[in-house]
Scaffold this motif. Structure first.
Motif, PDB file in Angstrom:
ATOM      1  N   ALA A 554       0.752  -1.229  -0.010  1.00 57.96           N
ATOM      2  CA  ALA A 554       0.025   0.023   0.041  1.00 57.96           C
ATOM      3  C   ALA A 554       0.825   1.154  -0.146  1.00 57.96           C
ATOM      4  CB  ALA A 554      -0.979   0.004   1.154  1.00 57.96           C
ATOM      5  N   ALA A 555       2.119   1.122   0.749  1.00 57.96           N
ATOM      6  CA  ALA A 555       2.933   2.470   0.823  1.00 57.96           C
ATOM      7  C   ALA A 555       3.367   2.514  -0.365  1.00 57.96           C
ATOM      8  CB  ALA A 555       3.805   2.112   1.887  1.00 57.96           C
ATOM      9  N   LYS A 556       3.750   1.587  -1.029  1.00 57.56           N
ATOM     10  CA  LYS A 556       4.647   1.796  -2.469  1.00 57.56           C
ATOM     11  C   LYS A 556       3.782   2.028  -3.527  1.00 57.56           C
ATOM     12  CE  LYS A 556       7.566  -0.363  -5.612  1.00 57.56           C
ATOM     13  NZ  LYS A 556       8.530  -1.846  -6.103  1.00 57.56           N
ATOM     14  N   GLN A 557       2.649   1.638  -3.340  1.00 61.57           N
ATOM     15  CA  GLN A 557       1.484   1.982  -4.397  1.00 61.57           C
ATOM     16  C   GLN A 557       1.166   3.446  -4.402  1.00 61.57           C
ATOM     17  OE1 GLN A 557      -2.733   0.409  -4.087  1.00 61.57           O
ATOM     18  NE2 GLN A 557      -2.494  -0.264  -6.147  1.00 61.57           N
ATOM     19  N   ALA A 563       1.768  -1.648  -6.428  1.00 66.45           N
ATOM     20  CA  ALA A 563       2.014  -2.220  -5.201  1.00 66.45           C
ATOM     21  C   ALA A 563       2.940  -3.253  -5.088  1.00 66.45           C
ATOM     22  CB  ALA A 563       0.548  -2.541  -4.664  1.00 66.45           C
ATOM     23  N   GLU A 564       3.026  -4.157  -6.478  1.00 68.58           N
ATOM     24  CA  GLU A 564       3.823  -5.386  -6.618  1.00 68.58           C
ATOM     25  C   GLU A 564       3.425  -6.317  -5.208  1.00 68.58           C
ATOM     26  OE1 GLU A 564       7.842  -4.114  -7.030  1.00 68.58           O
ATOM     27  OE2 GLU A 564       7.449  -3.931  -9.193  1.00 68.58           O
ATOM     28  N   SER A 565       2.233  -6.718  -5.120  1.00 68.77           N
ATOM     29  CA  SER A 565       1.675  -7.608  -4.062  1.00 68.77           C
ATOM     30  C   SER A 565       0.898  -8.605  -4.631  1.00 68.77           C
ATOM     31  CB  SER A 565       0.655  -6.800  -3.202  1.00 68.77           C
ATOM     32  OG  SER A 565      -0.394  -6.448  -3.865  1.00 68.77           O
ATOM     33  N   ALA A 566       0.487  -9.650  -3.720  1.00 66.36           N
ATOM     34  CA  ALA A 566      -0.360 -10.902  -4.246  1.00 66.36           C
ATOM     35  C   ALA A 566      -1.614 -10.374  -5.036  1.00 66.36           C
ATOM     36  CB  ALA A 566      -0.470 -11.806  -3.196  1.00 66.36           C
ATOM     37  N   ALA A 567      -2.145  -9.203  -4.440  1.00 67.81           N
ATOM     38  CA  ALA A 567      -3.596  -8.781  -4.835  1.00 67.81           C
ATOM     39  C   ALA A 567      -3.254  -7.874  -6.206  1.00 67.81           C
ATOM     40  CB  ALA A 567      -4.085  -7.903  -3.722  1.00 67.81           C
ATOM     41  N   THR A 568      -2.408  -7.244  -6.310  1.00 71.52           N
ATOM     42  CA  THR A 568      -2.335  -6.549  -7.475  1.00 71.52           C
ATOM     43  C   THR A 568      -1.648  -7.423  -8.898  1.00 71.52           C
ATOM     44  OG1 THR A 568       0.027  -5.788  -6.917  1.00 71.52           O
ATOM     45  CG2 THR A 568      -1.906  -4.350  -6.666  1.00 71.52           C
ATOM     46  N   GLY A 569      -0.704  -8.559  -8.439  1.00 71.84           N
ATOM     47  CA  GLY A 569      -0.519  -9.660  -9.314  1.00 71.84           C
ATOM     48  C   GLY A 569      -1.804 -10.485  -9.795  1.00 71.84           C
ATOM     49  N   GLU A 570      -2.641 -10.764  -8.799  1.00 71.37           N
ATOM     50  CA  GLU A 570      -3.806 -11.447  -9.603  1.00 71.37           C
ATOM     51  C   GLU A 570      -4.714 -10.504 -10.281  1.00 71.37           C
ATOM     52  OE1 GLU A 570      -7.296 -14.334  -7.700  1.00 71.37           O
ATOM     53  OE2 GLU A 570      -6.010 -13.433  -6.257  1.00 71.37           O
ATOM     54  N   GLY A 600      -5.016  -1.386   2.657  1.00 74.24           N
ATOM     55  CA  GLY A 600      -4.834  -0.180   1.916  1.00 74.24           C
ATOM     56  C   GLY A 600      -4.449  -0.227   0.218  1.00 74.24           C
ATOM     57  N   ILE A 601      -4.337  -1.402  -0.245  1.00 67.38           N
ATOM     58  CA  ILE A 601      -4.063  -1.717  -1.470  1.00 67.38           C
ATOM     59  C   ILE A 601      -5.169  -1.259  -2.433  1.00 67.38           C
ATOM     60  CG2 ILE A 601      -3.237  -3.307  -3.457  1.00 67.38           C
ATOM     61  CD1 ILE A 601      -1.238  -4.465  -1.270  1.00 67.38           C
ATOM     62  N   HIS A 602      -5.172  -0.797  -3.310  1.00 64.68           N
ATOM     63  CA  HIS A 602      -6.410  -0.671  -4.281  1.00 64.68           C
ATOM     64  C   HIS A 602      -6.043  -1.717  -5.604  1.00 64.68           C
ATOM     65  CE1 HIS A 602      -6.704   3.260  -1.995  1.00 64.68           C
ATOM     66  NE2 HIS A 602      -7.855   3.231  -2.450  1.00 64.68           N
ATOM     67  N   VAL A 603      -7.055  -2.361  -5.901  1.00 63.28           N
ATOM     68  CA  VAL A 603      -7.268  -3.167  -7.278  1.00 63.28           C
ATOM     69  C   VAL A 603      -8.598  -2.883  -8.176  1.00 63.28           C
ATOM     70  CG1 VAL A 603      -6.005  -4.962  -5.992  1.00 63.28           C
ATOM     71  CG2 VAL A 603      -8.503  -4.910  -6.124  1.00 63.28           C
ATOM     72  N   GLN A 604      -8.335  -3.117  -9.338  1.00 59.37           N
ATOM     73  CA  GLN A 604      -9.376  -3.060 -10.268  1.00 59.37           C
ATOM     74  C   GLN A 604     -10.197  -4.304 -10.113  1.00 59.37           C
ATOM     75  OE1 GLN A 604      -8.809  -2.388 -14.525  1.00 59.37           O
ATOM     76  NE2 GLN A 604      -7.163  -0.903 -14.142  1.00 59.37           N
ATOM     77  N   VAL A 605     -11.690  -4.152  -9.948  1.00 56.40           N
ATOM     78  CA  VAL A 605     -12.438  -5.313  -9.848  1.00 56.40           C
ATOM     79  C   VAL A 605     -13.480  -5.256 -11.173  1.00 56.40           C
ATOM     80  CG1 VAL A 605     -14.331  -6.306  -8.516  1.00 56.40           C
ATOM     81  CG2 VAL A 605     -12.568  -4.955  -7.220  1.00 56.40           C
ATOM     82  N   GLY A 606     -13.174  -6.148 -12.034  1.00 55.16           N
ATOM     83  CA  GLY A 606     -13.789  -6.235 -13.159  1.00 55.16           C
ATOM     84  C   GLY A 606     -14.097  -7.685 -13.328  1.00 55.16           C
ATOM     85  N   ALA A 607     -14.307  -8.223 -14.699  1.00 59.86           N
ATOM     86  CA  ALA A 607     -14.612  -9.561 -14.918  1.00 59.86           C
ATOM     87  C   ALA A 607     -13.334 -10.459 -14.824  1.00 59.86           C
ATOM     88  CB  ALA A 607     -14.794  -9.798 -16.547  1.00 59.86           C
ATOM     89  N   MET A 608     -13.330 -11.464 -14.106  1.00 56.47           N
ATOM     90  CA  MET A 608     -11.940 -12.205 -13.705  1.00 56.47           C
ATOM     91  C   MET A 608     -11.745 -13.327 -14.795  1.00 56.47           C
ATOM     92  SD  MET A 608     -12.314 -12.919  -9.499  1.00 56.47           S
ATOM     93  CE  MET A 608     -14.117 -13.119  -9.524  1.00 56.47           C
ATOM     94  N   VAL A 609     -10.645 -13.091 -15.667  1.00 53.66           N
ATOM     95  CA  VAL A 609     -10.619 -13.778 -16.905  1.00 53.66           C
ATOM     96  C   VAL A 609      -9.276 -14.626 -16.907  1.00 53.66           C
ATOM     97  CG1 VAL A 609     -10.449 -13.801 -19.489  1.00 53.66           C
ATOM     98  CG2 VAL A 609     -12.084 -12.304 -18.339  1.00 53.66           C
ATOM     99  N   VAL A 610      -9.362 -15.904 -16.784  1.00 50.40           N
ATOM    100  CA  VAL A 610      -7.952 -16.643 -17.022  1.00 50.40           C
ATOM    101  C   VAL A 610      -8.147 -17.524 -18.430  1.00 50.40           C
ATOM    102  CG1 VAL A 610      -6.451 -18.112 -15.936  1.00 50.40           C
ATOM    103  CG2 VAL A 610      -7.862 -16.306 -14.484  1.00 50.40           C
ATOM    104  N   LEU A 611      -7.266 -17.309 -19.033  1.00 48.18           N
ATOM    105  CA  LEU A 611      -7.153 -18.128 -20.490  1.00 48.18           C
ATOM    106  C   LEU A 611      -5.637 -18.905 -20.108  1.00 48.18           C
ATOM    107  CD1 LEU A 611      -7.683 -15.232 -23.016  1.00 48.18           C
ATOM    108  CD2 LEU A 611      -9.283 -16.918 -22.033  1.00 48.18           C
ATOM    109  N   SER A 612      -5.874 -20.259 -20.213  1.00 44.74           N
ATOM    110  CA  SER A 612      -4.881 -21.061 -19.853  1.00 44.74           C
ATOM    111  C   SER A 612      -3.688 -21.184 -21.176  1.00 44.74           C
ATOM    112  CB  SER A 612      -5.522 -22.509 -19.664  1.00 44.74           C
ATOM    113  OG  SER A 612      -5.839 -23.219 -20.783  1.00 44.74           O
TER     114      SER A 612
END
Length: 745
Positions: A554-557, A563-570, A600-612
């Motif tokens: 959150a501080a880096k973001q 943020a370079e975190s697990a949440a933003t990576g996903e 405190g991290i902000h992420v986009q919440v849209g359609a979750m799309v994963v294409l293998s």
């Protein structure tokens, strides 16, 4: 070796020298004692015989007194020899610059203590059972100022096992460092001296913009580079740098075991393995693409356990190779004396040498040579927690092939002052040398101010970004030249040292330091005619590192936007899936509203799309799965600085709502019409040809639910994100048998 007698030891003197770097108490004493052996010194000259005698006096009583004094001095010398403590004072006279009658007195004091004698006895005692190699190693270290390593040794069998343990560790350290641990001491002294004097390794160089290619995802040029590169990937070797734990993330395991995205539950190791398998299939199924993993003492056992427990994620055991990075001795002072473990005086304190060791390991293991002989053409280095990297590699390798680069760095746009290294071309007019290499951000701005622009690192007004692209340590090497350079240099990368001094005297460290090396400094080993360049892609296309916990992220973001975190990576994985579908004509909104997560991290919440990866390695592959869509959005451009799409589509045959989840896993799945508002998972085994003619899905879908990041009872995989994925309702189409299958609803 045999122990010396007391009389032999008594005549071995050592010089105590003041520290040339400081007027304070000398720190060089232990080093000087071990290396500056002198030949026996003559006794101090007696005072003149006429000292104390009046002129002309020849009284016999004075003669008797002189004899008595002489006998007393002889007795005193004998006592000194017996007690092994000798002090010799030599006085010489020389004409003074101001007066011929004045004298200059030079005094040298040499001392050998009882403690030193005991250490000599201990070394001699234990050396009798050392191998010739060990004895030679110890002698060399003692000659290079490492006498303090033996301070806990005693001349008895009581510590024999501990001494042997220390010698075994020293032997291992000696074997793992190129040219031996003596070279490590010499290099350390040289680099510490340079650091003490404040020398800049790039003094005399002028910064310029390097040769390279900048590609946009939604262009025909990008498609062409992907087409060239994906064919080359079948002749590549992948090297995964995975020597670290997830401590910064708040994750106790190895980082490649961390879940990449909750929608599929895949860990990073599985994501990488699936991409390699897909590339093998695309190359005809007969090609084996090797995976080399650089591990450390911290990660080796857990890496083996992870791969064995998951049957190597579909890879064959023979195509996965582990090479282990060793550590180097920690250094306590500017004389490069090794640090001892604070809890074990028979163990050298060690620290990681840096990921630059990967080149030496590929050479020492013989893998680089073997792969070259097998006809492989490229070595691709990737980092442990970047799920998007394989989406950018085909186009980057296409650039390498068309530009004939010996080394190509995959890069991203970089803002001026951003805390990430930059790829630069350095030119030295005096030497004529040119070097395309990574320059750390804290070095770049001062260099630019001193040589190019008084304002330093500034943005290009046309793009808003620095002209010097950001390094993400994804490197592509041409194996032909790479194998040759490793053979010539043993892969020993130029090192650096970064000691943290206690004060302005720069004589003591806050904590032990060590020499380090970085994998991106490989160009320093290349000949002057080597071709080195870069490929720049939008960050969201190829890079979303996962390395910070929720609070640090959150501080880096807030400071950098990343943020370079697990949440933003996903979140970036889902963003890329939406963007890829949008680029081939699917009706889906790419940029979505942001949500603030616990921590405190902000992420986009849209359609979750994963294409293998099996569904498509390139954009052209993905487009082929939607035959009814017309052209996609090749001409679409980003409304943001990073190349994202603003959503909307001309397609209409395939629609995905913002609250939906879509997971597609299978090589032969084609979709004509799909109207999705909820969660849909389609999986097909190899050989199952699935044709979705028409499908409408309506269900409650999946949602993200916040979790308490401080609640240790919650799984680490969730706490490092700040949420869990709640699966309310799901439509699953699973095809376990080969054959032709049609879905029409």
């Amino acid at each position: 070796k045999t122990a010396k007698t007391p009389s032999e030891r008594a005549i071995e003197f050592t010089i105590r020298r003041p520290n040339s770097r400081s007027d304070s108490k000398s720190r060089d004493l232990p080093r000087a004692k071990s290396r500056d052996r002198l030949s026996p010194s003559p006794p101090a000259p007696a005072k003149s015989r006429d000292l104390g005698r009046r002129k002309g006096q020849s009284d016999s009583s004075l003669l008797a007194l002189l004899v008595a004094v002489t006998l007393a001095v002889a007795v005193a010398v004998a006592v000194v020899v017996t007690t092994l403590s000798t002090t010799t004072t030599t006085t010489t006279t020389a004409p003074s610059s101001s007066s011929l009658s004045s004298t200059t007195t030079l005094t040298t004091t040499t001392t050998m203590s009882q403690d030193e004698a005991k250490l000599d006895d201990a070394v001699a005692f234990h050396s009798k059972r050392f191998s010739p190699e060990q004895a030679k190693l110890l002698d060399m270290l003692l000659s290079k100022g490492q006498r303090h390593l033996t301070q806990a040794w005693t001349a008895s069998d009581a510590c024999a096992a501990d001494v042997d343990r220390m010698m075994a560790q020293l032997s291992k350290l000696n074997q793992s460092y190129p040219n031996g641990i003596g070279a490590y001491v010499d290099n350390s002294k040289r680099l510490l001296e340079a650091s003490l004097q404040g020398k800049n390794p790039y003094d005399g160089f002028v910064v310029g913009v390097p040769e390279g290619k900048r590609l946009d995802l939604d262009t025909a040029r990008f498609d062409e580079m992907e087409r060239v590169g994906v064919e080359e990937l079948g002749r590549a070797v992948f090297v995964l740098v995975a020597g670290g734990l997830g401590e910064r993330l708040g994750y106790s395991g190895i980082k490649i075991a961390l879940t990449s995205d909750l929608a599929t539950g895949r860990c990073f190791a599985r994501v990488y393995a699936e991409h390699i398998l897909a590339l093998q299939t695309r190359a005809g199924g007969k090609t084996v693409i090797p995976l080399v993993i650089m591990v450390s003492d911290d990660t080796q056992a857990k890496t083996v356990e992870l791969f064995e427990a998951n049957e190597y994620f579909g890879l064959s055991k023979e195509q996965v190779h582990l090479v282990k990075q060793e550590k180097v001795p920690a250094l306590v002072d500017n004389d490069a004396r090794f640090a001892l473990d604070s809890s074990d005086p028979f163990r050298i304190a060690t620290k990681p040498h840096g990921h630059g060791d990967v080149h030496a390991l590929l050479h020492q293991s013989g893998l680089a040579k073997r792969f070259h002989e097998q006809g492989k053409r490229w070595v691709v280095f990737i980092q442990d927690t970047n799920a998007l990297v394989f989406r950018g590699l085909p186009s980057a390798l296409g650039v390498s092939a068309t530009e004939n680069f010996d080394m190509n760095s995959l890069t991203v746009p970089r803002k001026p002052g951003e805390a990430v290294g930059a790829i630069c071309q350095l030119s030295n007019k005096e030497s004529g040398r040119q070097l395309t290499i990574n320059v750390e951000y804290n070095q770049l701005d001062p260099m630019l101010r001193a040589t190019v622009n008084k304002d330093g690192d500034v943005a290009d007004p046309k793009t808003g970004f620095s002209p010097y692209p950001g390094n993400i340590n994804v490197l592509i090497m041409k194996l032909d030249s790479y194998a040759r350079v490793l053979n010539e240099t043993a892969g020993a990368i130029t090192e650096f040292v970064n000691p943290k001094y206690k004060d302005e005297s720069r004589t003591e460290f806050k904590k032990p330091t060590r020499l380090e090396c970085m994998m991106q400094d490989y160009p320093k080993l290349l000949p002057s005619d080597a071709r080195v360049g870069f490929t720049q892609l939008q960050r969201s296309t190829c890079f979303s590192a996962v390395k910070n916990n929720v609070h640090d992220g959150a501080a880096k973001q807030s400071k950098t936007g990343f943020a370079e975190s697990a949440a933003t990576g996903e979140s970036d994985t889902y963003w890329h899936g939406r963007h890829l579908l949008r680029s081939v004509g699917v009706d889906v909104t790419v940029d979505a509203p942001k949500r603030k997560l616990p921590g405190g991290i902000h992420v986009q919440v849209g359609a979750m799309v994963v294409l293998s990866p099996s569904f498509g390695c390139t954009r052209a592959d993905v487009r082929a799965h939607f035959p009814k869509l017309q052209g996609g959005s090749d001409e679409s451009k980003s409304n943001s600085g990073d190349g994202g799409s603003d959503g909307g589509s001309d397609g209409g045959a395939v629609k995905i709502s913002d609250r939906s989840t879509l997971v597609i896993d299978g090589a032969d799945i084609t979709i004509d019409e799909l109207d999705l508002d909820g969660a849909l998972v389609i999986r097909a085994v190899p050989g199952a040809r699935v044709h979705v003619k028409s499908l409408k899905v309506r269900n409650k879908g999946w949602t993200l639910e916040d979790v308490d990041v401080s609640d240790v009872s919650i799984e680490e995989d969730l706490r490092v994100r700040g949420y869990r994925l709640q699966k309310h309702e799901t439509r699953t189409l699973k095809f376990d048998e080969p054959g032709e299958l049609t879905v029409a609803e």
